[in-house]
Design an enzyme around this catalytic site. Structure first.
Site, PDB file in Angstrom:
ATOM      1  N   ASP A  95       0.807  -1.218   0.000  1.00 50.51           N
ATOM      2  CA  ASP A  95       0.000   0.000   0.000  1.00 50.51           C
ATOM      3  C   ASP A  95       0.842   1.272   0.000  1.00 50.51           C
ATOM      4  O   ASP A  95       2.065   1.223   0.193  1.00 50.51           O
ATOM      5  CB  ASP A  95      -0.966  -0.010   1.193  1.00 50.51           C
TER       6      ASP A  95
ATOM      7  N   GLU B 247      -9.772  -1.636   5.394  1.00 44.24           N
ATOM      8  CA  GLU B 247     -10.410  -1.322   6.663  1.00 44.24           C
ATOM      9  C   GLU B 247     -11.649  -2.205   6.881  1.00 44.24           C
ATOM     10  O   GLU B 247     -12.136  -2.836   5.926  1.00 44.24           O
ATOM     11  CB  GLU B 247     -10.800   0.168   6.665  1.00 44.24           C
TER      12      GLU B 247
ATOM     13  N   HIS C 291      -7.219  -4.276  10.299  1.00 42.29           N
ATOM     14  CA  HIS C 291      -6.966  -4.126   8.856  1.00 42.29           C
ATOM     15  C   HIS C 291      -5.705  -4.875   8.435  1.00 42.29           C
ATOM     16  O   HIS C 291      -4.783  -5.064   9.225  1.00 42.29           O
ATOM     17  CB  HIS C 291      -6.951  -2.648   8.421  1.00 42.29           C
TER      18      HIS C 291
HETATM   19  C1  F6R Z   1       1.528  -1.437   6.065  1.00 45.17           C
HETATM   20  C2  F6R Z   1       0.206  -2.045   6.196  1.00 45.17           C
HETATM   21  C3  F6R Z   1      -0.577  -1.950   7.472  1.00 45.17           C
HETATM   22  C4  F6R Z   1       0.270  -2.192   8.716  1.00 45.17           C
HETATM   23  C5  F6R Z   1      -0.576  -2.048   9.975  1.00 45.17           C
HETATM   24  C6  F6R Z   1       0.247  -2.176  11.239  1.00 45.17           C
HETATM   25  O1  F6R Z   1       2.052  -1.628   4.764  1.00 45.17           O
HETATM   26  O2  F6R Z   1      -0.265  -2.569   5.255  1.00 45.17           O
HETATM   27  O3  F6R Z   1      -1.617  -2.895   7.430  1.00 45.17           O
HETATM   28  O4  F6R Z   1       0.843  -3.464   8.659  1.00 45.17           O
HETATM   29  O5  F6R Z   1      -1.194  -0.788   9.974  1.00 45.17           O
HETATM   30  O6  F6R Z   1       1.159  -1.120  11.320  1.00 45.17           O
HETATM   31  P1  F6R Z   1       2.272  -1.081  12.459  1.00 45.17           P
HETATM   32  O7  F6R Z   1       3.227  -2.179  12.184  1.00 45.17           O
HETATM   33  O8  F6R Z   1       2.919   0.272  12.284  1.00 45.17           O
HETATM   34  O9  F6R Z   1       1.562  -1.238  13.757  1.00 45.17           O
END
Ligand code: F6R
Length: 241
Positions: free
Chosen positions: A71, A147, A142
């Site tokens: 993403d 979402e 997510h």
């Molecule tokens: C990032 C992504 C998101 C993250 C998720 C957790 O490329 O796709 O789904 O994996 O938001 O983020 P962190 O690791 O920062 O808690």
């Protein structure tokens, strides 16, 4: 329901990162032309450090591999430190031998987004499909930026970020107003099409998401639960019960 996810409890963040890196190292050693699906965020930073270490130690090469990131925010430049382009360069691409033309991060440039949403899944397919997909999980469950409420049949598309996601990610921006409202993300179906999935879960803020995934409930209100439909998912977790 029958639980098909494989759960690995790590004693520490360090160990979680190492177990994940070992799986990806083995993948690259077995198939140097692997197509890697990559994630950003705080959770995989230790993983990327281990992959760079392994590359520098001559254990692996990315020279023939390809990558597709999950993403990107819409409306921030790759040169912006909060962009996922910037993150990936810093964490991995600037330090290893993957060819620039083999690196794919969805374009966050509003003028490119439409083209990208149409082409991203096709590009993945043309590359032979993702061999192994790395994932983190949001506090709201997510995966990618899919979402709650996203169809399990979704392909790469533009999404509106929830307030809880913008709130969780504001640490990377000067203020909440600077956090983009929209992103481009691989869809749930895109993720489920990967041959193998590795999900990392770390820290108390992810406790609820961990518990819900562990419960086995499958619902579009909890995007990560789509993974129960995939035959080869390894969840590596630490600092959750
Ligand atoms: C990032 C992504 C998101 C993250 C998720 C957790 O490329 O796709 O789904 O994996 O938001 O983020 P962190 O690791 O920062 O808690």
């Amino acid at each position: 329901m029958v639980q098909t996810l494989k759960w690995i409890e790590a004693k520490s963040y360090e160990e979680m990162s190492e177990i994940a890196a070992n799986i990806f190292k083995e993948q690259l050693q077995n198939n140097k032309k692997s197509v890697l699906g990559l994630a950003t965020g705080g959770t995989p930073e230790g993983f990327y450090a281990k992959m760079v270490e392994a590359y520098k130690a001559g254990e692996i090469s990315f020279a023939e591999a390809k990558s597709f990131n999950l993403d990107e925010y819409i409306g921030i430049e790759p040169s912006n430190k909060a962009s996922y382009h910037y993150y990936m360069d810093e964490q991995l691409f600037n330090h290893v031998d993957m060819k620039r033309e083999d690196i794919h991060v969805p374009a966050g440039d509003p003028s490119q987004v439409e083209k990208n949403t149409d082409q991203y899944d096709q590009m993945i397919e043309e590359a032979g499909g993702i061999d192994i997909q790395l994932l983190g999980i949001g506090v709201n469950g997510h995966i990618g930026f899919n979402e709650p409420g996203t169809s399990f049949e979704s392909y790469t598309n533009v999404v509106e970020l929830t307030e809880s996601t913008r709130e969780a990610n504001k640490i990377y921006f000067d203020s909440i107003e600077d956090v983009p409202t929209h992103a481009i993300t691989m869809g749930i179906k895109t993720i489920l099409n990967a041959k193998k999935v590795v999900l990392l879960i770390s820290g108390q803020s992810k406790q609820e998401a961990y518990d819900r995934l562990r419960s086995g409930e499958v619902t579009e209100d909890f995007p990560a639960s789509a993974l129960h439909k995939h035959p080869d998912v390894t969840v590596i977790y630490c600092d959750v019960k």
